[in-house]
Design an enzyme around this catalytic site. Structure first.
Site, PDB file in Angstrom:
ATOM      1  N   LYS A 123       0.867  -1.189   0.000  1.00  0.00           N
ATOM      2  CA  LYS A 123       0.000   0.000   0.000  1.00  0.00           C
ATOM      3  C   LYS A 123       0.900   1.234   0.000  1.00  0.00           C
ATOM      4  CE  LYS A 123      -3.117   2.705   3.010  1.00  0.00           C
ATOM      5  NZ  LYS A 123      -4.061   2.735   4.145  1.00  0.00           N
TER       6      LYS A 123
ATOM      7  N   ASP B   1      -2.586  10.386   3.545  1.00  0.00           N
ATOM      8  CA  ASP B   1      -3.985   9.985   3.701  1.00  0.00           C
ATOM      9  C   ASP B   1      -4.733  11.014   4.529  1.00  0.00           C
ATOM     10  OD1 ASP B   1      -6.381   8.705   3.896  1.00  0.00           O
ATOM     11  OD2 ASP B   1      -5.680   7.049   5.177  1.00  0.00           O
TER      12      ASP B   1
ATOM     13  N   LYS C 165     -10.319  13.069   7.721  1.00  0.00           N
ATOM     14  CA  LYS C 165      -9.854  12.705   9.063  1.00  0.00           C
ATOM     15  C   LYS C 165      -9.851  13.933   9.968  1.00  0.00           C
ATOM     16  CE  LYS C 165      -6.571   8.994   7.908  1.00  0.00           C
ATOM     17  NZ  LYS C 165      -7.267   7.922   8.638  1.00  0.00           N
TER      18      LYS C 165
ATOM     19  N   ASP D 115       1.643   6.476   5.508  1.00  0.00           N
ATOM     20  CA  ASP D 115       0.654   5.552   4.961  1.00  0.00           C
ATOM     21  C   ASP D 115       1.145   4.862   3.684  1.00  0.00           C
ATOM     22  OD1 ASP D 115      -1.749   4.385   5.600  1.00  0.00           O
ATOM     23  OD2 ASP D 115      -2.946   5.751   4.361  1.00  0.00           O
TER      24      ASP D 115
ATOM     25  N   ASP E  72     -12.118   7.060   3.514  1.00  0.00           N
ATOM     26  CA  ASP E  72     -10.901   6.883   4.321  1.00  0.00           C
ATOM     27  C   ASP E  72     -10.461   5.413   4.359  1.00  0.00           C
ATOM     28  OD1 ASP E  72      -8.801   7.628   5.872  1.00  0.00           O
ATOM     29  OD2 ASP E  72      -9.959   7.921   7.720  1.00  0.00           O
TER      30      ASP E  72
ATOM     31  N   GLU F  55      -9.277   3.615   2.080  1.00  0.00           N
ATOM     32  CA  GLU F  55      -8.775   3.688   0.709  1.00  0.00           C
ATOM     33  C   GLU F  55      -7.675   2.675   0.404  1.00  0.00           C
ATOM     34  OE1 GLU F  55      -7.611   5.468   3.142  1.00  0.00           O
ATOM     35  OE2 GLU F  55      -5.497   5.063   2.812  1.00  0.00           O
TER      36      GLU F  55
ATOM     37  N   ARG G 243      -7.421  -0.468   1.032  1.00  0.00           N
ATOM     38  CA  ARG G 243      -7.955  -1.722   0.491  1.00  0.00           C
ATOM     39  C   ARG G 243      -8.351  -1.563  -0.980  1.00  0.00           C
ATOM     40  NH1 ARG G 243     -12.462  -1.974   5.073  1.00  0.00           N
ATOM     41  NH2 ARG G 243     -10.754  -0.970   6.190  1.00  0.00           N
TER      42      ARG G 243
HETATM   43  N1  BES Z   1      -4.247   4.859   6.901  1.00  0.00           N
HETATM   44  C1  BES Z   1      -5.376   4.587   7.700  1.00  0.00           C
HETATM   45  C2  BES Z   1      -5.109   3.585   8.807  1.00  0.00           C
HETATM   46  C3  BES Z   1      -4.224   4.032   9.934  1.00  0.00           C
HETATM   47  C4  BES Z   1      -4.789   4.653  11.040  1.00  0.00           C
HETATM   48  C5  BES Z   1      -2.916   3.732   9.932  1.00  0.00           C
HETATM   49  C6  BES Z   1      -3.984   5.018  12.089  1.00  0.00           C
HETATM   50  C7  BES Z   1      -2.130   4.099  10.979  1.00  0.00           C
HETATM   51  C8  BES Z   1      -2.646   4.730  12.071  1.00  0.00           C
HETATM   52  C9  BES Z   1      -6.501   3.982   6.850  1.00  0.00           C
HETATM   53  O1  BES Z   1      -6.548   4.355   5.522  1.00  0.00           O
HETATM   54  C10 BES Z   1      -7.777   4.359   7.484  1.00  0.00           C
HETATM   55  O2  BES Z   1      -8.051   5.536   7.552  1.00  0.00           O
HETATM   56  N2  BES Z   1      -8.542   3.392   7.950  1.00  0.00           N
HETATM   57  C11 BES Z   1      -9.780   3.611   8.563  1.00  0.00           C
HETATM   58  C12 BES Z   1     -10.702   2.502   8.124  1.00  0.00           C
HETATM   59  C13 BES Z   1     -12.132   2.736   8.458  1.00  0.00           C
HETATM   60  C14 BES Z   1     -12.680   3.918   7.709  1.00  0.00           C
HETATM   61  C15 BES Z   1     -12.902   1.468   8.119  1.00  0.00           C
HETATM   62  C16 BES Z   1      -9.618   3.581  10.074  1.00  0.00           C
HETATM   63  O3  BES Z   1      -8.798   2.827  10.586  1.00  0.00           O
HETATM   64  O4  BES Z   1     -10.288   4.357  10.739  1.00  0.00           O
HETATM   65 ZN    ZN Z   2      -4.697   4.906   4.689  1.00  0.00          ZN
HETATM   66 ZN    ZN Z   3      -7.635   6.129   5.200  1.00  0.00          ZN
END
Ligand code: BES
Ligand code: ZN
Ligand code: ZN
Length: 497
Positions: free
Chosen positions: A256, A261, A268, A279, A338, A340, A342
């Site tokens: 990834k 992000d 966010k 990220d 968010d 993204e 996946r």
């Molecule tokens: N890049 C983030 C995940 C992340 C969060 C990595 C904190 C490191 C520290 C990812 O793209 C994300 O935002 N995931 C969301 C998924 C949710 C919307 C299902 C999350 O973890 O809140």
């Molecule tokens: Zn991310």
């Molecule tokens: Zn994200």
């Protein structure tokens, strides 16, 4: 850092003395060539119990009549595996200012080649700082260390070649860390691709192919395109092929690579958003692993794909409610922009099938939920093959980079296919089990062998490094910032079978 290996007793600069708990005097075998007064001082410190040699502790000593030394603890002799030696080596570098100089001579008492090699590895790994963006006078820059490891007659060749491998692998870890630490205004999809392109020029056996935005649109990479289209800095896919002329199935890595992000339209919150520069840690792991393999002269075939995009809110960005069509043909209902990572991986995993790999491993900072589950201590590890998952877990243990087995359950997969208007959705039904639903989502995009409809799915593992790629305070190979985790795990897995 320059590391050399030689037998003999002469000491250049500061003597580095690794010791076990309970050492009451300088071991007999290490006394040759040691300044008499300095030896007396060290013996006094040890006999009075002023240095207990606990793991990772150090004590520096300036001889009253000349000579300098640094004692470093290996912990209890019974527990002293290669991890203890690696940690002790790293502790020396973490305290390098107290070594009072840049010439270091390490002298062990009866250590194996592997143990001494691990100590050198720890020194090499910890010898890293990210200061490209600091204005510095030439004099303030840390001078390069010149480390000599003394060993017994007959050990030098094996130790020198082991140290060379450790130096090559450490260069891969450091590349991963540089990529991860790079600020997001300078690390964007095209910048990553350019760096990969330039890097490949150094190796005859590596080819880099860049699939740019227009090509990705044309190819139908709907996941990569949807995530990246909100940014002025367009997405791309980078493919690394090592020894591509070799026949047979090979390891395949997918990363990834979200260079920043923001969350997109599902924006966010502001707090700590700067951390989202990491990220792209998955793609940095992949690139770093290729560097580790290339620089150590790996002869096997390895292919890697990084999915690069910047997730930005704009009038060109995807929206919650959109339905996209991925390279696989599967459609996804976007319920949260968010989630993204996946989406870009859905195209990367599907593309990986074209290379008929032995296995596919993806690396991704996918969910905050994984950090809730495992903290910064272990990577989440999912696989569609229990034996393969065990192999990766063991490869991680072998190099002290923990990857913990997590469940890939049909219930989670079902949750992700529960969309009223598309084949699948990018969000679970609730907030629980978020790391598992993400893994289950990815599984749907792992192709069957030769893309046969009823064929067997390619062996695959998913490694969630959201908690371990940065913020890992207990990782003693790292001071701060990007950790470069799993370059060593992958090197171990790929080169040890
Ligand atoms: N890049 C983030 C995940 C992340 C969060 C990595 C904190 C490191 C520290 C990812 O793209 C994300 O935002 N995931 C969301 C998924 C949710 C919307 C299902 C999350 O973890 O809140
Ligand atoms: Zn991310
Ligand atoms: Zn994200």
């Amino acid at each position: 850092m320059k590391v050399s290996v030689s037998p003999g007793h002469n000491i250049n600069g500061t003597l580095i003395l690794p010791l076990f708990e309970g050492s009451e005097a300088v071991p007999e075998s290490l006394q040759g060539g040691l300044h008499t007064a300095l030896k007396g001082q060290i013996n006094r410190i040890l006999s009075e119990g002023d240095f207990k040699a606990k793991i990772k502790t150090t004590m520096s000593i300036i001889g009253s009549e000349g000579g300098k030394a640094m004692l470093v603890g290996l912990g209890k002799e019974d527990d002293a595996d290669i991890h203890a030696y690696r940690k002790a080596g790293a502790a020396v570098i973490a305290n390098r200012k107290k070594a009072h100089g840049t010439d270091l001579t390490v002298r062990f008492s009866e250590a194996s080649v592997e143990a001494m090699g691990a100590f050198a590895e720890g020194m090499l790994l910890r010898d890293y700082s990210y200061d490209h963006y600091k204005q510095q006078e030439e004099d303030d820059k840390e001078a390069e260390l010149d480390v000599r490891i003394t060993c017994d007659e007959g050990q030098e060749d094996a130790l020198a070649s082991l140290t060379k491998i450790h130096a090559g692998v450490a260069s891969g870890v450091h590349l991963s860390r540089d990529l991860g630490n790079c600020p997001p205004n300078d690390m964007y999809p095209e910048a990553f691709a350019d760096q990969a392109w330039e890097w490949a020029k150094d190796y005859d056996n590596v080819e880099v192919t860049i699939i740019n935005y227009d090509q990705a649109v044309k190819a139908g990479m709907g996941g990569l395109v949807a995530v990246g289209m909100g940014s002025a800095r367009k997405p791309c896919m980078v493919i690394f092929e090592m020894n591509r002329e070799k026949t047979g199935r090979c390891p395949m890595l997918v990363g990834k690579g979200i260079t920043f992000d923001t969350g997109g339209i599902s924006l966010k919150p502001g707090a700590n958003m700067d951390e989202m520069k990491y990220d792209m840690g998955g793609s940095a792991t992949v690139f770093g692993t290729m560097q580790a393999l290339a620089s150590t002269g790996h002869k096997g075939k390895v292919v890697a794909i990084t999915c690069m995009a910047e997730n930005m809110p704009s009038s060109n960005a995807q929206r919650p409610g959109d339905v996209i069509t991925t390279l696989s043909g599967k459609t996804i209902e976007i319920l949260n922009t968010d989630a993204e990572g996946r989406l870009v991986l859905s195209d990367g995993l599907w593309k990986a099938g074209e290379f008929d790999p032995e296995y596919i491993i993806d690396f991704a900072t996918l969910t905050g939920a994984c950090v809730v589950a495992l903290g910064h201590e272990a990577t989440g590890l999912w696989s569609n093959d229990d034996d393969f998952r065990t192999r990766i877990h063991e490869a991680g243990n072998a190099v002290d980079e923990l990857a913990w087995p997590m469940p890939l359950l049909p219930a989670f997969e079902k949750e992700m296919t529960n969309s009223k208007i598309a084949d699948t959705r990018n969000l679970g039904a609730g907030r629980y089990g978020g790391a598992n639903t993400a893994a289950a989502f990815l599984k749907q995009f792992v192709p069957n062998r030769n893309y046969e409809k009823d064929g067997e799915q390619i062996t695959w593992a998913h490694m969630e490094i959201a908690g371990t790629y940065w913020g890992a305070k207990t990782n003693s190979m790292v001071g701060n910032g990007a950790t470069g985790i799993h370059v060593r795990t992958m090197y171990h897995l790929i080169t040890n079978g």
